[in-house]
Each structure stands twice: as C-alpha cells, then as structure tokens.
Design a protein around this motif. Structure first.
Motif, PDB file in Angstrom:
ATOM      1  N   SER A  94       0.922  -0.942   0.084  1.00 48.97           N
ATOM      2  CA  SER A  94       0.253   0.230  -0.426  1.00 48.97           C
ATOM      3  C   SER A  94       1.120   1.178  -0.239  1.00 48.97           C
ATOM      4  O   SER A  94       1.999   0.925   0.458  1.00 48.97           O
ATOM      5  CB  SER A  94      -0.947  -0.126   1.417  1.00 48.97           C
ATOM      6  N   TRP A 143       0.111   4.144   1.219  1.00 47.99           N
ATOM      7  CA  TRP A 143       0.048   4.688   2.563  1.00 47.99           C
ATOM      8  C   TRP A 143       0.850   4.098   3.204  1.00 47.99           C
ATOM      9  O   TRP A 143       1.445   4.862   4.489  1.00 47.99           O
ATOM     10  CB  TRP A 143      -1.652   5.088   3.063  1.00 47.99           C
ATOM     11  N   ASP A 144       1.800   2.526   3.798  1.00 49.72           N
ATOM     12  CA  ASP A 144       2.387   1.693   4.230  1.00 49.72           C
ATOM     13  C   ASP A 144       3.809   2.707   4.027  1.00 49.72           C
ATOM     14  O   ASP A 144       4.440   2.704   4.242  1.00 49.72           O
ATOM     15  CB  ASP A 144       2.123   0.739   4.113  1.00 49.72           C
ATOM     16  N   THR A 179       4.727  -6.418   8.738  1.00 42.80           N
ATOM     17  CA  THR A 179       3.038  -5.936   7.886  1.00 42.80           C
ATOM     18  C   THR A 179       3.139  -6.785   6.683  1.00 42.80           C
ATOM     19  O   THR A 179       2.968  -7.412   5.992  1.00 42.80           O
ATOM     20  CB  THR A 179       2.734  -5.032   7.332  1.00 42.80           C
ATOM     21  N   VAL A 214     -10.463   1.887  14.879  1.00 41.78           N
ATOM     22  CA  VAL A 214     -10.046   1.653  13.516  1.00 41.78           C
ATOM     23  C   VAL A 214      -8.150   1.853  13.394  1.00 41.78           C
ATOM     24  O   VAL A 214      -7.869   1.586  12.180  1.00 41.78           O
ATOM     25  CB  VAL A 214      -9.836   3.654  13.244  1.00 41.78           C
ATOM     26  N   CYS A 215      -7.938   1.148  14.823  1.00 46.75           N
ATOM     27  CA  CYS A 215      -6.193   0.338  14.342  1.00 46.75           C
ATOM     28  C   CYS A 215      -6.198  -1.027  14.923  1.00 46.75           C
ATOM     29  O   CYS A 215      -6.216  -0.908  16.117  1.00 46.75           O
ATOM     30  CB  CYS A 215      -5.894   1.312  15.142  1.00 46.75           C
ATOM     31  N   ARG A 216      -6.408  -1.886  14.103  1.00 41.38           N
ATOM     32  CA  ARG A 216      -5.983  -3.119  14.504  1.00 41.38           C
ATOM     33  C   ARG A 216      -4.947  -3.233  15.270  1.00 41.38           C
ATOM     34  O   ARG A 216      -3.668  -2.704  14.313  1.00 41.38           O
ATOM     35  CB  ARG A 216      -6.541  -3.738  13.345  1.00 41.38           C
ATOM     36  N   SER A 262     -13.948  -0.245  12.415  1.00 40.84           N
ATOM     37  CA  SER A 262     -13.262  -0.837  12.269  1.00 40.84           C
ATOM     38  C   SER A 262     -14.002  -0.986  10.641  1.00 40.84           C
ATOM     39  O   SER A 262     -13.465  -1.332   9.951  1.00 40.84           O
ATOM     40  CB  SER A 262     -12.611  -2.187  12.678  1.00 40.84           C
ATOM     41  N   TYR A 304     -15.713   1.375   9.226  1.00 40.76           N
ATOM     42  CA  TYR A 304     -15.027   2.509   8.419  1.00 40.76           C
ATOM     43  C   TYR A 304     -13.565   2.435   7.183  1.00 40.76           C
ATOM     44  O   TYR A 304     -13.331   1.522   7.363  1.00 40.76           O
ATOM     45  CB  TYR A 304     -14.183   3.240   9.368  1.00 40.76           C
ATOM     46  N   ILE A 349     -10.542   2.282   5.677  1.00 37.81           N
ATOM     47  CA  ILE A 349      -9.289   2.197   5.537  1.00 37.81           C
ATOM     48  C   ILE A 349      -8.475   3.444   5.239  1.00 37.81           C
ATOM     49  O   ILE A 349      -7.404   4.164   6.451  1.00 37.81           O
ATOM     50  CB  ILE A 349      -8.174   1.058   5.192  1.00 37.81           C
ATOM     51  N   THR A 367      -7.979   6.098   8.539  1.00 32.43           N
ATOM     52  CA  THR A 367      -7.241   5.603   9.009  1.00 32.43           C
ATOM     53  C   THR A 367      -5.827   6.038   8.820  1.00 32.43           C
ATOM     54  O   THR A 367      -5.520   6.401   9.634  1.00 32.43           O
ATOM     55  CB  THR A 367      -7.318   4.279   9.746  1.00 32.43           C
ATOM     56  N   TYR A 368      -5.534   5.675   7.178  1.00 35.91           N
ATOM     57  CA  TYR A 368      -4.593   6.025   7.247  1.00 35.91           C
ATOM     58  C   TYR A 368      -4.136   7.271   7.344  1.00 35.91           C
ATOM     59  O   TYR A 368      -3.226   7.624   7.607  1.00 35.91           O
ATOM     60  CB  TYR A 368      -4.123   5.630   5.929  1.00 35.91           C
TER      61      TYR A 368
END
Length: 361
Positions: free
Chosen positions: A74, A76-77, A133, A219-221, A301, A303, A305, A308-309
């Motif tokens: 991703s 974002w990551d 990840t 939102v943050c697992r 969770s 919502y 992603i 969250t990012y």
C-alpha cells in the motif's frame, strides 16, 4: 449425411470437434494455457488440495483461480515508513547533540531529550510496523509493533505536557525555579512518564486486543474500540491542560512586560514573539492529533481504511515537527549542532548560556 448422423447417434452421441473455434478456449498451442490444469474438470465444487498442485491455493469452492503469494504494498504504508525514517533521523540527531554536549544537562534539556527519544521510538515503530506487515507475519509481531507505537506516542504527548509545565514554572516561579527544579527531580518525572507509557504499551499483549473478536476492533487493529476511545479522551485532556497552561504563560509574560517600564518596548516585542510561538506550538499539536483523536472516538473498523491512514499519517507528522519546535529552535542546541558539524559557532550565537525570555515559550 443423414446416414452418418444416424450412425453417430447410434454410437452414443454427436461427435465433438476437437479443435476449438472460440478464441477463449485454450488449445495445446495456446501460449495462455493454464500450466496447472484442474485435475477434477468434471467434478464442480471439488477443489484440488495443496499437495496436488504445489504453490496453488483457491479462494472458495466456486472460485478456483490461483492466488498470488505476493502481497501488494500500500502506498499509505510506504508513506508511513518514509515518515518513520525521517522521524528517526531527526530525533537521533537531537539525542546525539544532547549526549555529546556536557553543558546541555539542565532540566529543560533532559525533557527535550526524553521527547526526542520518544519520537525516535515512534519512528522505529513505524518502520517495524511496515516490516511486520509485509515481511513477517503473526499475531505476536503485530502486538509488538502496536505496543511500541502506543508507548512511543503516549510518551511523546506526555513529554510535551511536561515541557509545557516546565516552561510555566520557569515564569511563574522565576526566582526559585532553579532551586526547586533539580536534575534529580526531572529524572524522576521522566521515569514516571515512561513507566506509565510502558504499561500502556504492554496492555495489548496482555489481552487488551481484538484478535479473538474482530467486531470489537477500533480503527487501528488490534486495539479494541474501548481502548482507542480511552486513549483519545486521554489526549483531549492533555490538550486541554496544555491550552490552560499556555494561556497562563501568556498572562504572566504580558504582566512582566507591563511591570518593567524601562524595557517595555523590548519586552513587548519579545512577548509578541512568545505569543506567536505559542500559537505555532498549539496549532501544530492540535492539527496533527485532534483529527485522529476525534476519528478514533466516532469510527470503528468498518469505516474506510483510507480515513485511518490519513489521520495516522497526520498524527505521525507531529513527531517530525517536534524536533524543529523544541530542539532546533533552541540557541544552545544550535551551538551544539554547529560545533558537532563544523567545529565552530557563528558570530550571531554567543558561547555563553543564554537567559530564558518570554519568547522561549
């Protein structure tokens, strides 16, 4: 023709054409032919086991398309990993300057060093989160990365609060500040801060997670919704206390400017600069952390992603800004940087320790 058709029917069926006329039917000469043909073509709903076709897995009984073993990265990551690298480099530089400069041992610099270490740990946590990840899988490493990030960001926020309290006391008790705020007392405060943050960091590993019940995820697992709300409320309380302290700092600075008539013009300019500095500090802190705190309270969770990012990346940017606000603006740390990099100090920076003014808030 009729006789040949009758002979075919009597033999058990209509003869089939062995060559496909459709461009979508694979042939032995088709370069797109599946290299792993289904060993059970006449039994729909029956999958080949992993031992029959090495390296091939299936999504369901009705979808027999092979899945690739590589996971898409991703962007974002990647952005969070790059941000973590920048955070780590900045704060490592601050820690090195404080460590190798013997004159920077005052309580204020101890708090700045603790903040830099917290942000350094946050940057390393973002890098480890990326590694865990995409390169290392497992619930244990997920809990480790989550614990590091919770402890680091909590320590960063609490150290910012401690610096705010230190600046307030330096103006409110200007005459007794240096006798009351000893180095030992500052180390005790830093120790309490890190003890609290370490407890918060190990909570997910002690069972405060949603790995067993995905419906309770935030939102943050793997942080649960209730824990995320508690951390968000904790941040809002810290932010409210910081605002109250900085308002008191402004009042004290303006009162000092009015009491000393001889230096009124100089102090007025200095106080104006101090108010501008306060606006930058509070504005940066609120801009980075308020969106994530409010989003953690109202969202879960389910919502998208991307929200969250975006909020997490904005919160991480606060650790990028902290060295600029609290370290690189300080003239004493600037001297240490010049001495470490060039072996000299510019003429506009004095080698003598500088007294704190109201613009240093």
């Amino acid at each position: 023709m009729i006789l040949s058709l009758a002979a075919a029917m009597s033999s058990g069926g209509i003869p089939q054409n062995t060559t496909s006329s459709s461009p979508f039917d694979p042939s032995p000469l088709d370069p797109w032919l599946d290299p792993y043909p289904d060993p059970y073509p006449d039994l729909p709903g029956v999958n080949a086991s992993s031992s029959d076709v090495p390296g091939r897995t299936y999504t369901s009984d009705l979808d027999l398309r092979p899945l690739t073993s590589q996971q898409d990265v991703s962007p974002w990551d990647v952005a969070l990993c790059v941000t973590g690298t920048l955070i780590a480099c900045e704060n490592a530089l601050v820690i090195a300057v404080l460590f190798y400069t013997p004159t920077l041992r005052a309580p204020m610099f101890i708090l700045i060093g603790s903040l830099a270490f917290a942000d350094l740990l946050a940057g390393l946590g973002l890098i480890l989160n990326f590694v865990f990840t995409y390169l290392v899988e497992g619930e244990v490493v997920t809990l480790v990365a989550t614990g590091i990030l919770i402890a680091a960001f909590s320590a960063s926020i609490l150290n910012i609060l401690a610096i705010t309290v230190d600046r307030y006391l330096s103006l409110y008790n200007a005459l007794t500040y240096h006798t009351e705020r000893t180095v030992l007392f500052t180390y005790l405060v830093v120790g309490v801060i890190w003890l609290v943050c370490l407890v918060l960091g190990v909570l997910p590993a002690l069972g405060w997670n949603c790995l067993d019940d995905q419906s309770t995820c935030s939102v943050c697992r793997p942080v649960t919704k209730s824990n995320a709300v508690a951390l968000a409320v904790f941040f809002l309380l810290v932010f409210a206390l910081m605002m109250q302290l900085y308002l008191q700092i402004c009042r004290i600075a303006f009162r000092h400017a009015q009491q000393i008539a001889v230096q009124h013009q100089f102090l007025a300019m200095s106080t104006t600069k101090g108010v501008q500095t306060l606006s930058v500090i509070l504005g940066a802190f609120a801009t980075c952390w308020l969106p994530f705190a409010m989003y953690s309270i109202v969202a879960d969770s389910s919502y998208p992603i991307i929200y969250t990012y975006s909020t997490v990346l904005l919160a991480a940017c606060n650790s990028v800004i902290n060295p600029v606000i609290y370290a690189f603006r300080n003239p004493d740390i600037q001297k240490g940087l010049w001495l470490a990099c060039c072996g000299c100090v510019p003429s506009n920076l004095s080698l003598r320790p500088r007294a704190r003014t109201s613009s240093d808030v």
